[in-house]
Design a protein around this motif. Sequence first.
Motif, PDB file in Angstrom:
ATOM      1  N   PRO A  83       0.685  -0.960   0.067  1.00 14.38           N
ATOM      2  CA  PRO A  83      -0.047   0.216  -0.070  1.00 14.38           C
ATOM      3  C   PRO A  83       1.071   0.958   0.122  1.00 14.38           C
ATOM      4  CG  PRO A  83      -1.196  -1.173   1.841  1.00 14.38           C
ATOM      5  CD  PRO A  83       0.284  -2.039   0.733  1.00 14.38           C
ATOM      6  N   ALA A  84       1.551   1.533   0.759  1.00 14.12           N
ATOM      7  CA  ALA A  84       2.549   1.874   0.822  1.00 14.12           C
ATOM      8  C   ALA A  84       3.591   2.599  -0.895  1.00 14.12           C
ATOM      9  CB  ALA A  84       3.545   2.614   1.900  1.00 14.12           C
ATOM     10  N   LEU A  85       3.954   1.483  -1.076  1.00 14.48           N
ATOM     11  CA  LEU A  85       4.123   1.836  -2.644  1.00 14.48           C
ATOM     12  C   LEU A  85       3.007   1.920  -3.533  1.00 14.48           C
ATOM     13  CD1 LEU A  85       6.447  -1.208  -2.395  1.00 14.48           C
ATOM     14  CD2 LEU A  85       7.453   1.392  -2.793  1.00 14.48           C
ATOM     15  N   MET A  86       2.039   2.108  -3.095  1.00 14.16           N
ATOM     16  CA  MET A  86       0.600   2.650  -4.120  1.00 14.16           C
ATOM     17  C   MET A  86       0.929   3.923  -4.324  1.00 14.16           C
ATOM     18  SD  MET A  86      -0.288  -0.318  -6.259  1.00 14.16           S
ATOM     19  CE  MET A  86      -2.333   0.194  -6.310  1.00 14.16           C
ATOM     20  N   GLY A  87       0.921   4.118  -2.889  1.00 10.42           N
ATOM     21  CA  GLY A  87       0.346   5.536  -2.152  1.00 10.42           C
ATOM     22  C   GLY A  87       2.070   6.560  -2.780  1.00 10.42           C
ATOM     23  N   LEU A 101      -6.322  12.366  -6.992  1.00 11.53           N
ATOM     24  CA  LEU A 101      -5.882  11.654  -7.327  1.00 11.53           C
ATOM     25  C   LEU A 101      -4.601  11.387  -6.059  1.00 11.53           C
ATOM     26  CD1 LEU A 101      -3.534   9.812  -9.945  1.00 11.53           C
ATOM     27  CD2 LEU A 101      -2.064  12.258  -9.560  1.00 11.53           C
ATOM     28  N   VAL A 102      -4.977  12.406  -5.716  1.00 10.73           N
ATOM     29  CA  VAL A 102      -3.713  12.898  -3.856  1.00 10.73           C
ATOM     30  C   VAL A 102      -4.865  12.269  -3.092  1.00 10.73           C
ATOM     31  CG1 VAL A 102      -2.454  15.351  -4.713  1.00 10.73           C
ATOM     32  CG2 VAL A 102      -4.343  15.158  -3.827  1.00 10.73           C
ATOM     33  N   ARG A 103      -5.919  12.292  -3.336  1.00 10.02           N
ATOM     34  CA  ARG A 103      -7.138  11.245  -2.474  1.00 10.02           C
ATOM     35  C   ARG A 103      -6.922  10.076  -2.328  1.00 10.02           C
ATOM     36  NH1 ARG A 103     -12.743  14.886  -3.794  1.00 10.02           N
ATOM     37  NH2 ARG A 103     -11.855  17.095  -2.474  1.00 10.02           N
ATOM     38  N   THR A 104      -6.316   9.633  -3.331  1.00 12.26           N
ATOM     39  CA  THR A 104      -6.566   8.333  -3.696  1.00 12.26           C
ATOM     40  C   THR A 104      -5.237   7.439  -3.472  1.00 12.26           C
ATOM     41  OG1 THR A 104      -7.525   7.829  -5.300  1.00 12.26           O
ATOM     42  CG2 THR A 104      -6.030   6.527  -5.347  1.00 12.26           C
ATOM     43  N   GLY A 105      -4.106   8.797  -2.982  1.00  6.35           N
ATOM     44  CA  GLY A 105      -2.714   8.324  -2.420  1.00  6.35           C
ATOM     45  C   GLY A 105      -2.725   8.364  -0.990  1.00  6.35           C
ATOM     46  N   LYS A 106      -3.655   9.560  -0.350  1.00  5.48           N
ATOM     47  CA  LYS A 106      -3.825   9.928   1.244  1.00  5.48           C
ATOM     48  C   LYS A 106      -4.572   7.883   1.675  1.00  5.48           C
ATOM     49  CE  LYS A 106      -5.986  12.391   4.472  1.00  5.48           C
ATOM     50  NZ  LYS A 106      -7.006  13.340   5.187  1.00  5.48           N
ATOM     51  N   ALA A 107      -5.510   7.754   0.888  1.00  2.67           N
ATOM     52  CA  ALA A 107      -6.286   6.235   1.328  1.00  2.67           C
ATOM     53  C   ALA A 107      -5.074   5.738   1.795  1.00  2.67           C
ATOM     54  CB  ALA A 107      -7.545   6.030   0.253  1.00  2.67           C
ATOM     55  N   TYR A 108      -4.039   5.419   0.251  1.00  2.00           N
ATOM     56  CA  TYR A 108      -3.362   4.311   0.718  1.00  2.00           C
ATOM     57  C   TYR A 108      -2.458   4.169   1.494  1.00  2.00           C
ATOM     58  CZ  TYR A 108      -4.246   2.001  -3.782  1.00  2.00           C
ATOM     59  OH  TYR A 108      -5.413   0.908  -4.649  1.00  2.00           O
ATOM     60  N   TYR A 109      -2.096   5.370   1.692  1.00  2.00           N
ATOM     61  CA  TYR A 109      -0.656   5.595   3.216  1.00  2.00           C
ATOM     62  C   TYR A 109      -1.143   5.366   4.112  1.00  2.00           C
ATOM     63  CZ  TYR A 109       3.852   7.947   0.196  1.00  2.00           C
ATOM     64  OH  TYR A 109       4.096   7.380  -0.707  1.00  2.00           O
ATOM     65  N   GLU A 110      -2.728   6.008   4.412  1.00  2.00           N
ATOM     66  CA  GLU A 110      -3.419   5.874   5.904  1.00  2.00           C
ATOM     67  C   GLU A 110      -3.997   4.314   5.975  1.00  2.00           C
ATOM     68  OE1 GLU A 110      -6.570   8.822   5.277  1.00  2.00           O
ATOM     69  OE2 GLU A 110      -5.916  10.025   6.045  1.00  2.00           O
ATOM     70  N   LYS A 197       9.922   0.353   9.382  1.00  2.32           N
ATOM     71  CA  LYS A 197      10.030   1.524   9.742  1.00  2.32           C
ATOM     72  C   LYS A 197      10.661   2.655   8.658  1.00  2.32           C
ATOM     73  CE  LYS A 197      11.174  -1.003  14.145  1.00  2.32           C
ATOM     74  NZ  LYS A 197      12.418  -0.854  15.259  1.00  2.32           N
ATOM     75  N   LYS A 198      11.557   2.700   8.151  1.00  2.00           N
ATOM     76  CA  LYS A 198      11.868   3.592   7.424  1.00  2.00           C
ATOM     77  C   LYS A 198      10.337   4.657   6.057  1.00  2.00           C
ATOM     78  CE  LYS A 198      14.368   4.793   3.113  1.00  2.00           C
ATOM     79  NZ  LYS A 198      15.103   4.070   1.485  1.00  2.00           N
ATOM     80  N   TRP A 199       9.667   3.013   5.496  1.00  6.17           N
ATOM     81  CA  TRP A 199       8.693   3.729   5.260  1.00  6.17           C
ATOM     82  C   TRP A 199       7.205   4.345   5.465  1.00  6.17           C
ATOM     83  CZ3 TRP A 199       7.288   4.320   0.196  1.00  6.17           C
ATOM     84  CH2 TRP A 199       8.384   4.050  -0.486  1.00  6.17           C
ATOM     85  N   VAL A 200       7.671   4.244   7.106  1.00  8.06           N
ATOM     86  CA  VAL A 200       6.496   4.634   7.543  1.00  8.06           C
ATOM     87  C   VAL A 200       6.811   6.065   8.053  1.00  8.06           C
ATOM     88  CG1 VAL A 200       6.334   5.043  10.415  1.00  8.06           C
ATOM     89  CG2 VAL A 200       5.885   2.801   9.336  1.00  8.06           C
ATOM     90  N   ASN A 201       8.124   6.133   7.779  1.00  8.08           N
ATOM     91  CA  ASN A 201       8.663   7.896   8.092  1.00  8.08           C
ATOM     92  C   ASN A 201       8.120   8.471   6.510  1.00  8.08           C
ATOM     93  OD1 ASN A 201       9.605   7.788  10.554  1.00  8.08           O
ATOM     94  ND2 ASN A 201      11.509   7.439  10.577  1.00  8.08           N
ATOM     95  N   ILE A 202       8.256   7.974   5.326  1.00 12.44           N
ATOM     96  CA  ILE A 202       8.245   8.559   4.361  1.00 12.44           C
ATOM     97  C   ILE A 202       6.880   8.511   4.298  1.00 12.44           C
ATOM     98  CG2 ILE A 202       8.008   8.551   1.548  1.00 12.44           C
ATOM     99  CD1 ILE A 202      10.530   5.688   2.300  1.00 12.44           C
ATOM    100  N   ALA A 203       5.712   7.554   4.814  1.00 13.24           N
ATOM    101  CA  ALA A 203       4.093   7.696   4.613  1.00 13.24           C
ATOM    102  C   ALA A 203       4.147   8.974   4.884  1.00 13.24           C
ATOM    103  CB  ALA A 203       4.016   6.151   4.587  1.00 13.24           C
ATOM    104  N   CYS A 204       4.400   9.159   6.140  1.00 15.92           N
ATOM    105  CA  CYS A 204       4.492  10.269   7.203  1.00 15.92           C
ATOM    106  C   CYS A 204       4.051  11.624   6.751  1.00 15.92           C
ATOM    107  CB  CYS A 204       4.992  10.263   8.755  1.00 15.92           C
ATOM    108  SG  CYS A 204       3.988   9.039   9.538  1.00 15.92           S
ATOM    109  N   GLU A 205       5.896  11.472   5.734  1.00 14.71           N
ATOM    110  CA  GLU A 205       5.991  13.014   5.482  1.00 14.71           C
ATOM    111  C   GLU A 205       5.471  13.322   4.995  1.00 14.71           C
ATOM    112  OE1 GLU A 205       8.187  15.738   5.402  1.00 14.71           O
ATOM    113  OE2 GLU A 205       8.243  14.986   6.726  1.00 14.71           O
TER     114      GLU A 205
END
Length: 348
Positions: A83-87, A101-110, A197-205
């Motif tokens: 899901p993070a890679l999809m975002g 587009l950005v709403r969909t990306g937000k849904a994947y990251y969340e 853990k690294k991708w958690v930081n990427i997703a949060c940013e």
Amino acid sequence: MAEGEVGQGAERLPDLFESIWKAWEFLETTQEDTNSYTVQKQAIKGLADGEKAIRMINDLTLFSINESIGEVSTTELRYMLVPALMGYFIQKRVTKDRLQLVRTGKAYYEDFLRQCKTYKVAKVSVHIEDDEETSDNRVLPSGPPGMMKMISERESKIQAFKEQKELDARLADLKKYVDQEHVDEEVKRDYYITLLKKWVNIACEDLSGINFEIQMLEVREDSMSEAGARKTEYEKKKPPPMRPFIITKDMIQKQVFGLGYPSIPTLTIEEFYEQKLKDGTFQPPMAGHSMQDWAADPEKDKEDREKEEEEKENKTEADDPEELQKARNWDEWKDEHRRGWGNRQNMG
């Protein structure tokens, strides 16, 4: 059931993940412009493979809210990244409907962060919609709300930067062992958890920027909708277009042109001027002058007007009774008829 065998033909989950990861590596290292064909092709491919992978993960029921991270097998840990890679891929796409587009990306990251939070992979430092618990339990110093928010954001960014540096260094060390033909199970597991853990930081940013962009795009969309509504209202209220007509110098020309264009009204200059006087567009002409005089000889008409103005001024200075009476009558007429009363040209 073997990993990835879920009725997807020749495609297997490990192969799909390998393709997704290669697409991410290309996009992360390329120097090409985001709008380029190659970049967009890789982003689209990553999204297509990611959708297939998510369907396979769901069909295999690899993850459950009742499990802990220790119960997830080492080979399955990496699939939590999908899901993070999809975002990430969605943020690379270029389309007209940027807001969707950005709403969909937000849904994947969340979705990714929600899963990592459930499995207690790492501390999630951003608010996730529909989460009842607050993600950050630190005690903030007292002060105005604006100052507290600024201090909190600054501390979070500093902490995330330090953690990211440490995670990158650890991943570089572990990668040397993971790439070997025979690798210890614990080393591989440590590598995947560190990667999560690294991708958690990427997703949060990324989510921080996405939320801000969504606000800006929503404001823009509302403004465009309001402008469209105003235009529609104006189109309803604006007067009908003026019907074309022909203006001729005199009656002879009117008869000639009128024969050639029977469907188009034909007016002489005098008739046109009188029509404009009636609707208040033009002011009444000076005594003894007409549009016909002006059309016949503009220079002579100008000289006659100047001569009359001079005579009028001389009579006023000499206190001519007739001229004074005209001036009084004109003043009274202006008092009773406000300027613009008869002018309906710009009315809706």
